[in-house]
Design an enzyme around this catalytic site. Structure first.
Site, PDB file in Angstrom:
ATOM      1  N   SER A 217       1.751   0.651   5.573  1.00  0.00           N
ATOM      2  CA  SER A 217       2.351  -0.085   3.886  1.00  0.00           C
ATOM      3  C   SER A 217       3.568   0.146   4.472  1.00  0.00           C
ATOM      4  O   SER A 217       4.755  -0.212   3.193  1.00  0.00           O
ATOM      5  CB  SER A 217       1.568   1.128   3.197  1.00  0.00           C
ATOM      6  OG  SER A 217       0.887   0.780   2.648  1.00  0.00           O
ATOM      7  N   LYS A 220       5.329  -2.698   3.483  1.00  0.00           N
ATOM      8  CA  LYS A 220       6.309  -2.558   1.629  1.00  0.00           C
ATOM      9  C   LYS A 220       7.370  -2.700   1.425  1.00  0.00           C
ATOM     10  O   LYS A 220       8.525  -3.026   0.750  1.00  0.00           O
ATOM     11  CB  LYS A 220       5.545  -1.856   1.132  1.00  0.00           C
ATOM     12  CG  LYS A 220       3.990  -2.179   0.638  1.00  0.00           C
ATOM     13  CD  LYS A 220       2.930  -1.364  -0.601  1.00  0.00           C
ATOM     14  CE  LYS A 220       1.565  -1.929  -0.564  1.00  0.00           C
ATOM     15  NZ  LYS A 220       0.601  -0.906   0.235  1.00  0.00           N
ATOM     16  N   SER A 274       1.474   3.295  -3.406  1.00  0.00           N
ATOM     17  CA  SER A 274       1.754   2.529  -2.120  1.00  0.00           C
ATOM     18  C   SER A 274       0.491   1.049  -2.628  1.00  0.00           C
ATOM     19  O   SER A 274      -0.339   1.050  -1.708  1.00  0.00           O
ATOM     20  CB  SER A 274       0.982   2.845  -0.990  1.00  0.00           C
ATOM     21  OG  SER A 274       1.599   2.336  -0.073  1.00  0.00           O
TER      22      SER A 274
END
Length: 438
Positions: A217, A220, A274
């Site tokens: 993640s 992102k 997230s």
């Protein structure tokens, strides 16, 4: 219909046979003394006792004894197990061993950076490979004591659990945190790392920093950068159907298709929670599709000079062709932290998402990582943001910033085996950065 008596007889036929007159309780007591974790000596030959006997038989057979690994306590097996002279042999740790001693070995191997899987107490291929690496390193100095074969004798076990720094081992567990300026890549748990001075862009310390790796993640970061270049954060948006098109074990904000939100709220949800659902929504709202947005992410990466990156989704879930590097992540974070919107989002500790027609109450989302908790042993004063990530194949990843005395540092760690090891790495990297820039 099978009679009850016949059924019992059939069941007994599947239980391991034992030598006539065998004192199972005494045998179990001996196995416990040898370190086999079988529960308690209750005189009942259950699965754990049988497995321990089978392992002991394997060890004996490998040393030339004419014996089969059956798990059955026949007379010869019992005699050999009970002999004190076989104690060392029977205490060897090999494939198939299990228990707290195996877990201790695994934890030490992890601390030595020789093993990159979890300490589960099961001696399998990963553990044997790590033990073999340890043996090979030590055999050069102790050729008469070490036989590299992936099996841990009692003497090798004692050596492994001792202070190996005197044999030249440089590993995270041996780093002297009172001397931060002496940090080297060998003292980091992470598989990949990069530390830079944000003001100058100078790389201060690196470890396999250009090797492509799964970012999870931390992807992102690029999603947020790309979205801020394409969309108005204050625009009202309707969550698209694609928000629900994510793997079942994904993290979620959650957001719901058809829900009306402000883009800014969606971005905060994506970064603090997230949320993969939010990431997909952002992608579609900004570019019309996930694939089109991924192309925009790649264009952004090229502009930022990210030479070892390619993105195929906005959330970072494992996918073929989706990768970046520790150096590229700090490049992205460095640029992002110059942008007010980006900086405010990634350093936010808590945020309130307003209620919507799909959510009856406000939703308070918070950043709970230990490095921001003054009560945690992993607390890092002056640390901020930026993004964490984890999948079983990527390991734990984190990109963070640190500011003190007018100096801003940015670090990325990737391929970690756990959060606490990542926090240890970050603390060491930031301490090193301050030591060499002051």
């Amino acid at each position: 219909m099978i009679s009850a008596v016949l059924a019992v007889c059939m069941l007994l036929s599947f239980l391991p046979a034992q030598a006539e007159g065998t004192d199972i309780k005494a045998l179990q007591t001996r196995l416990l003394d040898l370190g086999y974790e079988i529960g308690k000596a209750d005189g009942i030959l259950g699965k754990k006792s049988s497995a321990a006997i089978a392992l002991a038989q394997t060890l004996l057979a490998e040393q030339g004894f004419d014996i089969q690994s059956t798990g059955t306590p026949d007379a010869k097996t019992v005699e050999l197990i009970m002999k004190e002279e076989n104690s060392g042999l029977l205490q060897m740790l090999v494939k198939g061993s299990w228990g707290s001693r195996v877990k201790e070995v695994q934890q030490k191997l992890i601390g030595l950076n020789l093993m990159r899987s979890h300490a589960d107490g099961q001696y399998g291929t990963n553990t044997a490979t790590a033990v073999l690496t340890f043996e090979k390193q030590l055999a050069e100095q102790l050729p008469d004591q070490i036989k590299p074969d992936g099996k841990l004798t009692t003497d090798e076990y004692k050596l492994l659990m001792s202070d190996l720094s005197k044999y030249g081992f440089e590993a995270p567990i041996y780093f002297d945190d009172t001397r931060p300026e002496t940090l080297k890549e060998t003292y980091l748990y992470a598989k990949h790392a990069c530390l830079i001075n944000a003001s100058t862009g100078e790389t201060l310390l690196e470890k396999a920093a250009d090797e492509p790796a799964e970012p999870a993640s931390t992807t992102k970061i690029m999603t947020l950068l790309t979205a801020l270049s394409l969309c108005d954060p204050d625009k009202s948006v309707v969550i698209p159907e694609e928000a629900a098109d994510i793997p079942a074990d994904s993290t979620r904000v959650p957001v719901t298709p058809g829900e009306t939100m402000i883009m800014r709220d969606l971005l905060y949800g994506m970064m603090i929670r997230s949320g993969n659902d939010a990431a997909n929504a952002v992608a579609v709202l900004c570019s019309g599709s996930v694939d089109a947005f991924a192309e925009e992410m790649n264009k952004t990466a090229v502009k930022l000079g990210m030479e070892n990156s390619h993105f195929v989704n906005p959330h970072g879930y494992t996918a073929e062709g989706h990768y970046t590097s520790a150096r590229d992540l700090v490049k992205a974070a460095r640029y992002g932290l110059t942008l007010k919107e980006f900086r405010e989002i990634v350093t936010c500790m808590w945020y309130t998402l307003p209620k919507t027609e799909k959510r009856d109450e406000e939703l308070v989302i918070t950043q709970k990582w230990e490095i921001f908790n003054p009560l945690s042993e992993y607390y890092i004063p002056n640390a901020a943001g930026v993004k964490s990530g984890y999948t079983s194949t990527a390991g734990f990843c984190y990109v963070g910033a640190y500011q003190e005395n007018g100096i801003t540092l940015i670090a990325a760690v990737m391929g970690g085996q756990g959060r606490n090891m990542a926090w240890t790495d970050l603390k060491r990297l930031f301490a090193y950065g301050m030591a060499v820039t002051n």
